[in-house]
Scaffold this motif. Structure first.
Motif, PDB file in Angstrom:
ATOM      1  N   THR A  15      21.341  45.863  -2.916  1.00  0.00           N
ATOM      2  CA  THR A  15      19.895  45.627  -2.853  1.00  0.00           C
ATOM      3  C   THR A  15      19.576  44.145  -2.955  1.00  0.00           C
ATOM      4  OG1 THR A  15      19.443  47.783  -3.817  1.00  0.00           O
ATOM      5  CG2 THR A  15      17.673  46.151  -3.927  1.00  0.00           C
ATOM      6  N   GLN A  16      20.252  43.440  -3.902  1.00  0.00           N
ATOM      7  CA  GLN A  16      20.013  42.011  -4.078  1.00  0.00           C
ATOM      8  C   GLN A  16      20.420  41.236  -2.833  1.00  0.00           C
ATOM      9  OE1 GLN A  16      18.421  40.449  -6.695  1.00  0.00           O
ATOM     10  NE2 GLN A  16      18.463  38.766  -5.238  1.00  0.00           N
ATOM     11  N   ASN A  17      21.572  41.612  -2.261  1.00  0.00           N
ATOM     12  CA  ASN A  17      22.020  40.920  -1.050  1.00  0.00           C
ATOM     13  C   ASN A  17      21.036  41.123   0.095  1.00  0.00           C
ATOM     14  OD1 ASN A  17      24.318  40.006  -2.321  1.00  0.00           O
ATOM     15  ND2 ASN A  17      25.622  41.681  -1.597  1.00  0.00           N
ATOM     16  N   ARG A  23      14.744  37.278   2.516  1.00  0.00           N
ATOM     17  CA  ARG A  23      14.072  36.048   2.071  1.00  0.00           C
ATOM     18  C   ARG A  23      14.540  34.862   2.920  1.00  0.00           C
ATOM     19  NH1 ARG A  23      11.712  34.905  -3.100  1.00  0.00           N
ATOM     20  NH2 ARG A  23      11.364  32.671  -3.390  1.00  0.00           N
ATOM     21  N   ASP A  24      15.838  34.771   3.135  1.00  0.00           N
ATOM     22  CA  ASP A  24      16.373  33.679   3.957  1.00  0.00           C
ATOM     23  C   ASP A  24      15.822  33.754   5.375  1.00  0.00           C
ATOM     24  OD1 ASP A  24      17.835  32.813   1.796  1.00  0.00           O
ATOM     25  OD2 ASP A  24      19.736  33.662   2.475  1.00  0.00           O
ATOM     26  N   ALA A  25      15.693  34.983   5.895  1.00  0.00           N
ATOM     27  CA  ALA A  25      15.169  35.136   7.257  1.00  0.00           C
ATOM     28  C   ALA A  25      13.706  34.705   7.337  1.00  0.00           C
ATOM     29  CB  ALA A  25      15.327  36.585   7.720  1.00  0.00           C
ATOM     30  N   GLN A  87      13.217  40.561  13.044  1.00  0.00           N
ATOM     31  CA  GLN A  87      14.046  41.741  12.779  1.00  0.00           C
ATOM     32  C   GLN A  87      14.855  41.566  11.510  1.00  0.00           C
ATOM     33  OE1 GLN A  87      16.307  42.483  16.456  1.00  0.00           O
ATOM     34  NE2 GLN A  87      15.246  44.448  16.582  1.00  0.00           N
ATOM     35  N   ALA A  88      15.482  40.423  11.338  1.00  0.00           N
ATOM     36  CA  ALA A  88      16.321  40.175  10.163  1.00  0.00           C
ATOM     37  C   ALA A  88      15.503  40.226   8.880  1.00  0.00           C
ATOM     38  CB  ALA A  88      17.015  38.822  10.295  1.00  0.00           C
ATOM     39  N   ALA A  89      14.242  39.818   8.965  1.00  0.00           N
ATOM     40  CA  ALA A  89      13.359  39.831   7.797  1.00  0.00           C
ATOM     41  C   ALA A  89      12.731  41.195   7.561  1.00  0.00           C
ATOM     42  CB  ALA A  89      12.266  38.777   7.961  1.00  0.00           C
ATOM     43  N   PRO A 183       4.001  42.570  -6.902  1.00  0.00           N
ATOM     44  CA  PRO A 183       5.331  42.030  -6.593  1.00  0.00           C
ATOM     45  C   PRO A 183       5.461  41.533  -5.152  1.00  0.00           C
ATOM     46  CG  PRO A 183       5.521  44.112  -7.788  1.00  0.00           C
ATOM     47  CD  PRO A 183       4.077  43.960  -7.408  1.00  0.00           C
ATOM     48  N   LYS A 184       4.794  42.193  -4.222  1.00  0.00           N
ATOM     49  CA  LYS A 184       4.858  41.761  -2.823  1.00  0.00           C
ATOM     50  C   LYS A 184       4.228  40.385  -2.664  1.00  0.00           C
ATOM     51  CE  LYS A 184       3.545  43.234   1.858  1.00  0.00           C
ATOM     52  NZ  LYS A 184       2.870  44.315   2.641  1.00  0.00           N
ATOM     53  N   ALA A 185       3.101  40.170  -3.351  1.00  0.00           N
ATOM     54  CA  ALA A 185       2.453  38.859  -3.299  1.00  0.00           C
ATOM     55  C   ALA A 185       3.365  37.786  -3.882  1.00  0.00           C
ATOM     56  CB  ALA A 185       1.127  38.902  -4.054  1.00  0.00           C
ATOM     57  N   LEU A 186       3.990  38.081  -5.009  1.00  0.00           N
ATOM     58  CA  LEU A 186       4.881  37.102  -5.628  1.00  0.00           C
ATOM     59  C   LEU A 186       6.031  36.732  -4.697  1.00  0.00           C
ATOM     60  CD1 LEU A 186       5.144  38.243  -9.356  1.00  0.00           C
ATOM     61  CD2 LEU A 186       4.048  36.178  -8.464  1.00  0.00           C
ATOM     62  N   ARG A 187       6.564  37.736  -4.025  1.00  0.00           N
ATOM     63  CA  ARG A 187       7.685  37.478  -3.106  1.00  0.00           C
ATOM     64  C   ARG A 187       7.257  36.530  -1.991  1.00  0.00           C
ATOM     65  NH1 ARG A 187       9.365  40.523   1.539  1.00  0.00           N
ATOM     66  NH2 ARG A 187      11.539  40.086   2.101  1.00  0.00           N
ATOM     67  N   LEU A 188       6.126  36.820  -1.347  1.00  0.00           N
ATOM     68  CA  LEU A 188       5.674  35.957  -0.257  1.00  0.00           C
ATOM     69  C   LEU A 188       5.250  34.589  -0.773  1.00  0.00           C
ATOM     70  CD1 LEU A 188       3.697  38.333   2.142  1.00  0.00           C
ATOM     71  CD2 LEU A 188       6.109  37.681   2.186  1.00  0.00           C
TER      72      LEU A 188
END
Length: 331
Positions: A15-17, A23-25, A87-89, A183-188
């Motif tokens: 899950t972390q990977n 995130r990288d994408a 797609q990757a994201a 959590p979605k807001a924090l991620r973005l």
């Protein structure tokens, strides 16, 4: 034979990977768009709806249509490199007839790019950016003053992070805390901050008091509508929608260092010519501890809401800016 604990660790690692990869994408997506000179200003939902309803706007003809106006697009319209990043994201989905639709938008504010939710923003965990965000960013940079390197900034109710990122970009060397219940807001917001090159941390919190201070600057833009459905991203509570703004201010100022500042952008119902938030601020803020300034930034926003039953006593909704300074302790 694999033990239960080993299986749990493997799932957590997978899950972390996956999270790191998406995130990288998304970071790569922002960098790609920036390299092409992409810019987009997000309008109100009403304006957005009118524009995309035009006969010639049924499908995207360029990247701005796809990632700004949220129109369905063909892969060839955005190009293979951008499509593969989407797609990757995990932010693209089929839209029928061989077309696709992005589940995020990308907008530009004060020279940097921000990820936020695609139109229409009706989900409970939608991440918002719009005209209020542009006013908020301008208010912050006009009123924040100078901050020394190492100063601490918090953006509470960060959403896409426009307020905190605008402040931190204007004060190099500061440390930014992005706090939100979503959590979605924090991620973005975290990805937007990383793209902007900022030292930051992300904190999930249900109120300003949940975040450990002190701070030199707090910026916040709370929900302020009276929403009969009680949606967290929209409903400002009692006081004609201003209660959440008041609560966040009163909690936030207690997290300020001496001479620290809190900057608020919000909307306020005007009832019989009275600004209901300003009345309470004058009542609840101790003038021996805090000084403040207050200004109507736009006297008439969301006028269509006045047709709704909760607004029967409201004559207009104003966009307002508030800046509060914690005064030195008396000797």
């Amino acid at each position: 034979m694999t033990s239960t604990s080993e299986s749990v660790l493997e799932r957590a690692s997978t899950t972390q990977n996956a999270t790191d990869a998406t995130r990288d994408a998304l970071l790569a997506l922002l960098r790609h768009l920036d390299g092409t000179g992409y810019r987009f200003v997000t309008a109100t939902p009403g304006t957005h709806a009118r524009v995309v309803a035009r006969a010639d706007r049924r499908r995207a003809t360029n990247v701005r249509d796809a990632l700004g106006w949220s129109l369905p697009f063909a892969r060839a319209t955005v190009g293979d490199e951008l499509f593969e990043l989407l797609q990757a994201a995990g932010v693209v989905e089929p839209a029928g007839d061989g077309l696709f639709r992005a589940t995020i938008r990308v907008s530009s504010v004060q020279g940097t790019l921000f990820l936020h939710s695609a139109y229409p923003t009706i989900a409970e965990d939608s991440v918002f950016l719009g005209p209020d965000s542009y006013r908020f960013a301008d208010l912050i940079t006009a009123r924040m003053g100078a901050l020394a390197p190492g100063a601490r900034i918090m953006d509470y109710g960060a959403g896409a992070g426009v307020g905190g990122i605008s402040a931190a970009r204007a004060a190099p060397g500061t440390a930014l805390t992005l706090a939100d219940i979503n959590p979605k807001a924090l991620r973005l917001a975290g990805i937007n901050a990383e793209f902007a090159g900022l030292d930051h941390r992300e904190v999930e919190a249900t109120s300003p008091a949940d975040v450990e201070g002190p701070f030199d600057l707090i910026v916040t833009h709370p929900p302020f509508m009276m929403d009969e459905a009680g949606r967290k991203y929209r409903d400002g509570g009692d006081l004609y929608g201003a209660k959440l703004s008041l609560d966040w201010v009163l909690e936030g100022v207690e997290l300020l260092r001496e001479s620290g500042k809190l900057i608020l952008h919000t909307g306020v119902s005007i009832v019989d010519g009275r600004d209901v938030l300003l009345e309470r601020l004058r009542q609840d803020l101790d003038p021996k501890r805090f000084g403040f300034g207050y200004h109507e930034l736009d006297p008439d926003i969301f006028g269509d809401e006045l047709d709704q039953p909760p607004y029967a006593q409201v004559e207009r909704i104003a966009a307002v800016g508030l800046w509060i300074t914690r005064l030195p302790n008396p000797a």
